[in-house]
Each structure stands twice: as structure tokens, then as C-alpha cells.
Design a protein around this motif. Sequence first.
Motif, PDB file in Angstrom:
ATOM      1  N   ASP A  75       0.798  -1.219   0.000  1.00 55.27           N
ATOM      2  CA  ASP A  75       0.000   0.000   0.000  1.00 55.27           C
ATOM      3  C   ASP A  75       0.832   1.271   0.000  1.00 55.27           C
ATOM      4  OD1 ASP A  75       0.986   0.088   2.589  1.00 55.27           O
ATOM      5  OD2 ASP A  75      -0.931  -0.407   3.544  1.00 55.27           O
ATOM      6  N   SER A  76       2.159   1.150  -0.059  1.00 59.59           N
ATOM      7  CA  SER A  76       3.032   2.324  -0.082  1.00 59.59           C
ATOM      8  C   SER A  76       4.155   2.123  -1.097  1.00 59.59           C
ATOM      9  CB  SER A  76       3.640   2.589   1.301  1.00 59.59           C
ATOM     10  OG  SER A  76       2.634   2.815   2.261  1.00 59.59           O
ATOM     11  N   THR A 148       8.113   9.026  -0.130  1.00 58.31           N
ATOM     12  CA  THR A 148       7.321   7.852   0.234  1.00 58.31           C
ATOM     13  C   THR A 148       5.865   8.276   0.339  1.00 58.31           C
ATOM     14  OG1 THR A 148       9.180   6.893   1.461  1.00 58.31           O
ATOM     15  CG2 THR A 148       6.983   6.002   1.910  1.00 58.31           C
ATOM     16  N   SER A 150       1.484   6.912   0.059  1.00 59.77           N
ATOM     17  CA  SER A 150       0.524   5.822   0.069  1.00 59.77           C
ATOM     18  C   SER A 150      -0.072   5.665  -1.323  1.00 59.77           C
ATOM     19  CB  SER A 150      -0.587   6.091   1.086  1.00 59.77           C
ATOM     20  OG  SER A 150      -0.071   6.173   2.390  1.00 59.77           O
ATOM     21  N   PRO A 154      -4.086  -0.588  -3.266  1.00 61.15           N
ATOM     22  CA  PRO A 154      -3.019  -1.566  -3.028  1.00 61.15           C
ATOM     23  C   PRO A 154      -2.702  -2.356  -4.296  1.00 61.15           C
ATOM     24  CG  PRO A 154      -4.605  -1.616  -1.239  1.00 61.15           C
ATOM     25  CD  PRO A 154      -5.207  -0.750  -2.306  1.00 61.15           C
ATOM     26  N   SER A 187       6.159  -1.269  -0.281  1.00 56.52           N
ATOM     27  CA  SER A 187       6.099  -1.717   1.104  1.00 56.52           C
ATOM     28  C   SER A 187       4.644  -1.751   1.546  1.00 56.52           C
ATOM     29  CB  SER A 187       6.914  -0.793   2.021  1.00 56.52           C
ATOM     30  OG  SER A 187       6.391   0.523   1.979  1.00 56.52           O
ATOM     31  N   ASN A 188       4.441  -2.315   2.744  1.00 60.65           N
ATOM     32  CA  ASN A 188       3.106  -2.371   3.316  1.00 60.65           C
ATOM     33  C   ASN A 188       3.157  -1.788   4.716  1.00 60.65           C
ATOM     34  OD1 ASN A 188       0.650  -3.517   4.720  1.00 60.65           O
ATOM     35  ND2 ASN A 188       0.329  -4.397   2.700  1.00 60.65           N
ATOM     36  N   SER A 189       2.174  -0.965   5.051  1.00 61.33           N
ATOM     37  CA  SER A 189       2.175  -0.305   6.353  1.00 61.33           C
ATOM     38  C   SER A 189       2.099  -1.284   7.509  1.00 61.33           C
ATOM     39  CB  SER A 189       0.993   0.681   6.440  1.00 61.33           C
ATOM     40  OG  SER A 189      -0.237   0.026   6.163  1.00 61.33           O
ATOM     41  N   SER A 190       1.605  -2.500   7.252  1.00 61.34           N
ATOM     42  CA  SER A 190       1.527  -3.509   8.305  1.00 61.34           C
ATOM     43  C   SER A 190       2.858  -4.224   8.518  1.00 61.34           C
ATOM     44  CB  SER A 190       0.453  -4.548   7.955  1.00 61.34           C
ATOM     45  OG  SER A 190       0.846  -5.313   6.831  1.00 61.34           O
ATOM     46  N   GLY A 191       3.806  -4.039   7.592  1.00 59.28           N
ATOM     47  CA  GLY A 191       5.094  -4.720   7.686  1.00 59.28           C
ATOM     48  C   GLY A 191       5.141  -6.056   6.987  1.00 59.28           C
TER      49      GLY A 191
END
Length: 220
Positions: A75-76, A148, A150, A154, A187-191
Motif C-alpha cells: 500500500d506504499s 514515500t 501511500s 493496493p 512496502s506495506n504499512s503492516s510490515g
Amino acid sequence: MADSANPPYPPYPPFPPYPPYPPVVVMVPCCCCRCGAAPGVAGTTQPVTTTQAGTTTQPGGTTQPGGTTQGNTFDSIAITVVPTLNDDSDNGLGGLAAGIGGINVLGGDSAVTATLFQAGSSITPFQTMSLKTNAQPAWTSSAPQTLTVSLTTPVTSSSLGSVTIALIPGTELPNSLVIQSIQVVLSNSSGTPAPLMLLNRSGTPLQNLTGNHPSATLPL
């Protein structure tokens, strides 16, 4: 001759018939070769998952319409551009100003954008973002410029096909952009999943954007 004082006993009534015995039920363990259950576990079935049309399911991920699994999306996005010096006339080296921490390689009133395109499409933009606006300070030599943001929607690792870096020249010199290297990382905000690098290219230079050649498209 019968004794009239002692008449004979009446005959006994017939015995009623016995009820039939119930049928004998033999419990036989289910065989895995017949129904797929584990041996000795009768009637064991696997859970059934109902999905919407066009969806796919994978272990460890929640499905979305269209077959996109949330556990495998990003989502990023981070885009890093490393500018450098060039001694051509378009860069106007005679008018270079000393910036904080180095020589200016892009004037303050110039702007730079990055436009993402989906795989298989180079006409309709997926998302456009500003790496630098004409109100932000000038870029200095060899200082990485990272943005960076968002993503509006996704994406998976194969959703994006290319990125276009475009220069909008200003009047403050230098008003062209010489790019030494570019990196693009999802990348993903959740990791989860881990960050994924889509692009990592460099050159001497990699691209030289000017008023006559203001943009460059690189495959991802």
C-alpha cells in the motif's frame, strides 16, 4: 364317563407372538479412499469456503474481489532519485549557486513528478506524485531525494509496469536534471510482506532531463 362334579379345565389361550428383534447395526470406520477423511474418523469433512465470483483464496491471506490477496499486497511506494552534476550547457554551470551541503543541481522553481503505470499499460496513469514542487528548495549534488507515499489502491508485486520521471523546468538555474540513480521500493504499512525493490538502476548518467527531453520512462 365324565365326572360331573369336576368339569375339565378350559384350554390355555395361545401365547402371543414375540416381537421381531431390531436389526443389528454394525459401525464400520470410514475409509479415506471413499470420502477423503482420515482413517478411523468417521464423517470428517473439510470446511467449505464460499467466495465471490472472480476471487481466489490462499492460505494465510484474506481475499478481495478480483483475486487480490491482502496478505500479498503493498500500500506504499518509495521513490529515490540521486541527482548529479553535468557540465553541458543546458545545465548552465556558469550560473550554479552554492546550496546548503553542496552545489545546486536543480533550481528551486523547477518541479519533478513520478507517474506510475500498470503492467501492460503506458497510456492511462495509475498514480502521479510530486518528487519536488516548484516551491521546495533546490536539489544539491549527490543528495538522495526520497518520496514515500501511500498508493491510492493496493498493488501486488506484478501490478506496476513502469514509472515515468518528468521535469517541469523553472527559470532558476540549473533548470535541467541529471539523474545518477533511481530506486523504487514497494512496502506495506503492516510490515507484511517485506519491502520489495522494483527498480534499482544507475548510470553515468542514467538520465538527463532537459527542456527538450523532459521525461524518461523506466520499466519496473
